[in-house]
Design a protein around this motif. Sequence first.
Motif, PDB file in Angstrom:
ATOM      1  N   ALA A  12       0.833  -1.200   0.000  1.00 52.99           N
ATOM      2  CA  ALA A  12       0.000   0.000   0.000  1.00 52.99           C
ATOM      3  C   ALA A  12       0.872   1.256   0.000  1.00 52.99           C
ATOM      4  O   ALA A  12       0.565   2.235  -0.701  1.00 52.99           O
ATOM      5  N   ASP A  13       1.950   1.245   0.763  1.00 54.07           N
ATOM      6  CA  ASP A  13       2.858   2.394   0.765  1.00 54.07           C
ATOM      7  C   ASP A  13       3.449   2.626  -0.619  1.00 54.07           C
ATOM      8  O   ASP A  13       3.582   3.758  -1.074  1.00 54.07           O
ATOM      9  N   GLU A  14       3.823   1.527  -1.282  1.00 55.48           N
ATOM     10  CA  GLU A  14       4.393   1.663  -2.623  1.00 55.48           C
ATOM     11  C   GLU A  14       3.366   2.245  -3.590  1.00 55.48           C
ATOM     12  O   GLU A  14       3.663   3.150  -4.367  1.00 55.48           O
ATOM     13  N   LEU A  15       2.138   1.709  -3.557  1.00 52.11           N
ATOM     14  CA  LEU A  15       1.100   2.205  -4.463  1.00 52.11           C
ATOM     15  C   LEU A  15       0.763   3.658  -4.153  1.00 52.11           C
ATOM     16  O   LEU A  15       0.487   4.449  -5.065  1.00 52.11           O
ATOM     17  N   ARG A  16       0.777   4.018  -2.894  1.00 51.05           N
ATOM     18  CA  ARG A  16       0.466   5.391  -2.514  1.00 51.05           C
ATOM     19  C   ARG A  16       1.492   6.369  -3.087  1.00 51.05           C
ATOM     20  O   ARG A  16       1.166   7.512  -3.414  1.00 51.05           O
ATOM     21  N   GLY A  17       2.735   5.911  -3.223  1.00 52.80           N
ATOM     22  CA  GLY A  17       3.778   6.771  -3.754  1.00 52.80           C
ATOM     23  C   GLY A  17       3.864   6.791  -5.263  1.00 52.80           C
ATOM     24  O   GLY A  17       4.642   7.562  -5.836  1.00 52.80           O
ATOM     25  N   ARG A  18       3.067   5.976  -5.947  1.00 49.30           N
ATOM     26  CA  ARG A  18       3.100   5.960  -7.414  1.00 49.30           C
ATOM     27  C   ARG A  18       2.364   7.167  -7.972  1.00 49.30           C
ATOM     28  O   ARG A  18       1.364   7.621  -7.403  1.00 49.30           O
ATOM     29  N   PRO A  19       2.787   7.674  -9.104  1.00 45.69           N
ATOM     30  CA  PRO A  19       2.027   8.748  -9.764  1.00 45.69           C
ATOM     31  C   PRO A  19       0.700   8.221 -10.299  1.00 45.69           C
ATOM     32  O   PRO A  19       0.490   7.008 -10.428  1.00 45.69           O
ATOM     33  N   ASP A  20      -0.189   9.139 -10.612  1.00 46.33           N
ATOM     34  CA  ASP A  20      -1.514   8.738 -11.099  1.00 46.33           C
ATOM     35  C   ASP A  20      -1.431   7.886 -12.362  1.00 46.33           C
ATOM     36  O   ASP A  20      -2.211   6.943 -12.547  1.00 46.33           O
ATOM     37  N   ALA A  21      -0.498   8.203 -13.251  1.00 41.04           N
ATOM     38  CA  ALA A  21      -0.369   7.432 -14.492  1.00 41.04           C
ATOM     39  C   ALA A  21      -0.013   5.981 -14.192  1.00 41.04           C
ATOM     40  O   ALA A  21      -0.497   5.057 -14.866  1.00 41.04           O
ATOM     41  N   ALA A  22       0.832   5.756 -13.173  1.00 43.40           N
ATOM     42  CA  ALA A  22       1.203   4.388 -12.817  1.00 43.40           C
ATOM     43  C   ALA A  22       0.029   3.636 -12.200  1.00 43.40           C
ATOM     44  O   ALA A  22      -0.157   2.436 -12.460  1.00 43.40           O
ATOM     45  N   LEU A  23      -0.776   4.319 -11.390  1.00 49.63           N
ATOM     46  CA  LEU A  23      -1.969   3.672 -10.846  1.00 49.63           C
ATOM     47  C   LEU A  23      -2.948   3.313 -11.963  1.00 49.63           C
ATOM     48  O   LEU A  23      -3.559   2.236 -11.955  1.00 49.63           O
ATOM     49  N   ALA A  24      -3.104   4.226 -12.923  1.00 51.38           N
ATOM     50  CA  ALA A  24      -3.992   3.938 -14.052  1.00 51.38           C
ATOM     51  C   ALA A  24      -3.485   2.745 -14.848  1.00 51.38           C
ATOM     52  O   ALA A  24      -4.272   1.903 -15.302  1.00 51.38           O
ATOM     53  N   GLU A  25      -2.170   2.636 -15.002  1.00 49.21           N
ATOM     54  CA  GLU A  25      -1.600   1.502 -15.732  1.00 49.21           C
ATOM     55  C   GLU A  25      -1.857   0.199 -14.983  1.00 49.21           C
ATOM     56  O   GLU A  25      -2.143  -0.842 -15.593  1.00 49.21           O
ATOM     57  N   SER A  35     -13.693  -3.700  -9.791  1.00 52.60           N
ATOM     58  CA  SER A  35     -15.050  -4.212  -9.558  1.00 52.60           C
ATOM     59  C   SER A  35     -15.255  -4.543  -8.087  1.00 52.60           C
ATOM     60  O   SER A  35     -14.962  -5.671  -7.675  1.00 52.60           O
ATOM     61  N   PRO A  36     -15.750  -3.618  -7.258  1.00 58.74           N
ATOM     62  CA  PRO A  36     -16.012  -2.213  -7.580  1.00 58.74           C
ATOM     63  C   PRO A  36     -14.753  -1.374  -7.424  1.00 58.74           C
ATOM     64  O   PRO A  36     -13.702  -1.898  -7.047  1.00 58.74           O
ATOM     65  N   VAL A  37     -14.885  -0.068  -7.673  1.00 58.59           N
ATOM     66  CA  VAL A  37     -13.738   0.832  -7.538  1.00 58.59           C
ATOM     67  C   VAL A  37     -13.287   0.853  -6.078  1.00 58.59           C
ATOM     68  O   VAL A  37     -14.110   1.054  -5.177  1.00 58.59           O
ATOM     69  N   PRO A  38     -11.992   0.623  -5.798  1.00 54.95           N
ATOM     70  CA  PRO A  38     -11.532   0.635  -4.403  1.00 54.95           C
ATOM     71  C   PRO A  38     -11.770   1.993  -3.745  1.00 54.95           C
ATOM     72  O   PRO A  38     -11.689   3.038  -4.389  1.00 54.95           O
ATOM     73  N   GLY A  39     -12.036   1.945  -2.426  1.00 55.30           N
ATOM     74  CA  GLY A  39     -12.298   3.178  -1.707  1.00 55.30           C
ATOM     75  C   GLY A  39     -11.055   3.988  -1.431  1.00 55.30           C
ATOM     76  O   GLY A  39     -11.125   5.212  -1.302  1.00 55.30           O
ATOM     77  N   ASP A  40      -9.911   3.326  -1.328  1.00 57.53           N
ATOM     78  CA  ASP A  40      -8.657   4.029  -1.092  1.00 57.53           C
ATOM     79  C   ASP A  40      -7.507   3.119  -1.506  1.00 57.53           C
ATOM     80  O   ASP A  40      -7.721   1.998  -1.983  1.00 57.53           O
ATOM     81  N   VAL A  41      -6.286   3.581  -1.297  1.00 56.21           N
ATOM     82  CA  VAL A  41      -5.119   2.816  -1.735  1.00 56.21           C
ATOM     83  C   VAL A  41      -4.976   1.526  -0.924  1.00 56.21           C
ATOM     84  O   VAL A  41      -4.553   0.496  -1.451  1.00 56.21           O
ATOM     85  N   THR A  42      -5.332   1.556   0.335  1.00 54.44           N
ATOM     86  CA  THR A  42      -5.233   0.340   1.156  1.00 54.44           C
ATOM     87  C   THR A  42      -6.158  -0.742   0.621  1.00 54.44           C
ATOM     88  O   THR A  42      -5.772  -1.915   0.524  1.00 54.44           O
ATOM     89  N   GLN A  43      -7.384  -0.366   0.264  1.00 50.50           N
ATOM     90  CA  GLN A  43      -8.298  -1.334  -0.339  1.00 50.50           C
ATOM     91  C   GLN A  43      -7.742  -1.850  -1.660  1.00 50.50           C
ATOM     92  O   GLN A  43      -7.850  -3.041  -1.971  1.00 50.50           O
ATOM     93  N   LEU A  44      -7.152  -0.968  -2.451  1.00 54.48           N
ATOM     94  CA  LEU A  44      -6.568  -1.381  -3.725  1.00 54.48           C
ATOM     95  C   LEU A  44      -5.456  -2.398  -3.496  1.00 54.48           C
ATOM     96  O   LEU A  44      -5.390  -3.420  -4.196  1.00 54.48           O
TER      97      LEU A  44
END
Length: 844
Positions: A12-25, A35-44
């Motif tokens: 989660a820490d790593e994903l939180r530090g990624r730019p938006d483009a990397a999260l979209a990728e 499915s469904p959209v995660p509520g936050d980075v921890t859920q993701l």
Amino acid sequence: MTRETAAPRTLADELRGRPDAALAELLRARPDLLSPVPGDVTQLATRAATRASVVRSLERLDRFALQTAQALAVAPDPCAREELAALLPGGEEALPDALAVLRVRALVWGPDAQLRLVRTAREVLAPSAAAPSPTGLGPSLAEAAAGMSPGRLQEILAHAGLPTTHDPVSALAALTGLFADRDRLAALLEQAPAGAREVLGKLVWGPPLGTLGGGTTPTDGGAADGAATAPVRWLLDRGLLLPAGQGAGGRTVVLPREVALHLRGGRAHRDLEPVPPQVGVGRSHEVRTVDTTAAGQAFTALATVEELLAGWERLPPPVLRAGGLGVRDLKRTAVALDLPEPAAAFWVELAYAAGLVASDGEADERYAPTPVTDRWRDLPPQERWARLVAAWLPATRVPGLVGGRDAKGRALAALGPGLDRSLAPEVRRRVLELLAELPQGGAPLPDDVLARLRWERPSRGPEELRARLCAGVLREAELLGLTGRGALAGYARGLLATHAAHDAAHDGTGDGTGDPGTAGAGTAARAADAWADAADAAAARLAPLLPEPLDHVLLQADLTAVAPGPLERPLADALAVLADVESKGGATVYRFTPASVRRALDAGRSAADLHAFLAAHSRTPVPQPLTYLVDDVARRHGRLRVGAASAYVRCDDDALLAEIMADRRSAALGLRLLAPTVLAATAEPGRLLETLREMGHAPAAESADGDVLIARAGAHRTPPRTAPEPVPEGPPPPGPTLLAAAVRAVRAGDLAATAPHRTPGGTSPTGEPPRTTSADTLATMQSAVLTGTAVWIGYVNADGAASQRVIAPVRVEGGFVTAYDHTADEVRTFALHRVTGVAELAED
């Protein structure tokens, strides 16, 4: 000096530090996370680490990326990139790309000095005594020795020349240190008796398990014979082999991972495949030859489908009780089309996928053409071809499985259940892409294409299915006219590029609003439109290569007509009623018979109409035998009239009725003379008509008013039916707008979950949201409106789902607060009684 960025402690820490483009990728590569959209980075991060999602992502890795993940699963955790490279010798150049793929998919995280494989992926890929890894490696020494008695561990230490310890943990640590030291382990193996290395050699590349027969002798595939008892005992005494449970004929032993890696020279895989196999040109042809051959086959495809539809108009085949087309009906269709049964199954399935045939839904259920057929037939040839291609590309039904059996041993029938395979569209598309990468006119070797598919998706679907799909795509592309002599036609080269451009031009949300709640609402329609547009573009390039339809035939004295090319639609339809097709090919030969002429008369044409039609459409004089045939059949046609009594026969010729009564073949009809010109029959009118025609007469059916009933071809149609939807595996890839909205929602939710806020006591909380009274909630909201500051709230929606949000209130009235919601990036109204707690954000 600059301070180095601290390494992330969790995914989660790593994903939180990624730019938006990397999260979209990440969300694009793993659409199931939406499915469904995660509520936050921890859920993701939590969802990205679930077993189902990890397995799905691993299945979509190429062979080297998967081998990299497998190497990480047997490496220490965390693992430095240098250690990983040592496990993959020869793959140094491809390793950065493989790691990039794994990072994008959130299967690997951490800096290069501390690479970590997601725990769930390690559990899936790491070897164990029960499930060896594809690397051929077994469990580690600590895993294999788990549960071993402390006394036995001390004995192993003594035999290995190590000092004894006071507890099992330190004993395992000492033995692990020995096995991890290559020099010391090599010195120990040099002391091994003759035959010991041969025993290890049988297990070193896997499987790492062997059975001890006769008390101490490995019997795993002949790993050793009776003379190897002493070497095996020596290995067991020093922990170089460890017990792994009870086998069928004795005990099972396992080779510890550390020993195997030493014997392999540090290699995680026996055969490393960092580079994909090349798809070379097996045969080369002239570009024009390829295009003309493919165009000719495309035209043949249209003729085949039209013939199939015409045949099922006349004789609709029944639907099996379990669904699908019966074996006999498929065989009958194949004979009518003059094709092998597998090819007939393909055309039947394609017509079904294009919505041209379906079940009529009647009590006596049958397959028949749908109303779409009439509109399809009126289209120009290239557009009809485009509809077939657009239905074939995304279809998940696999005609090549017809005739086989499912997992329960039930036969798989054409048009029946059990033929959907979600892997089919992916294989179809990838094979066409590989063909498009070859030089124009180049045809690949099928084995090269299959080898490439195996490398790109080694874990995606059963191997047998992938091989069958690959062969099927190459065969079906040739039948459809996408390829000619095995090479991709020029007009088909832009097919996938056009589809990709169409897909990129759409946002992927269905309605264009970008609301994550509507994700995928119009995805199926978008995909269908994309393939239709791509097929139309290819059809436009195909059109100049198709032959121009003709408006004439060549009549011959042997009662045949030759069509030297494709005929215009009205002429082809009329000729199909008046004559029977005798042979097909570059030219179609029609034969006129009494039955075919009677069929035209039954359809309401008179003898004069037929003579005028033949004279107007023949480039040669109408032969006298054909004129006589039409006149003779027309003279006899309708002299007998059949109606419903149950049935009756009416004729002005008394002698003809007497002849029918005297004929033995009429005995089953139950005829009796009611009047000099009328015979009554117990048989049904249809049966009566058929029998009289078999006797050589030309009866006509009449209505209750005495009028002749006209039998028009193509009258049988099903009610309106929609084409079957493909059955994809998992959610479709999201579009740019959906990705942007999802990333924005995740970021906003993460802000709401992690933003520091002040409690009434003035401290920043670290646990659950505080509870505030209604009065405190209202006062805090009104204060935020006056100061224009954002607040943090806990909120329960109408469905009972709790969430945390950061909002900027703008108005409070009537029990509701209107505020800008950072999570949804829009102004929303919240009911105050659903707010569980509210707090001001911390000043920083």
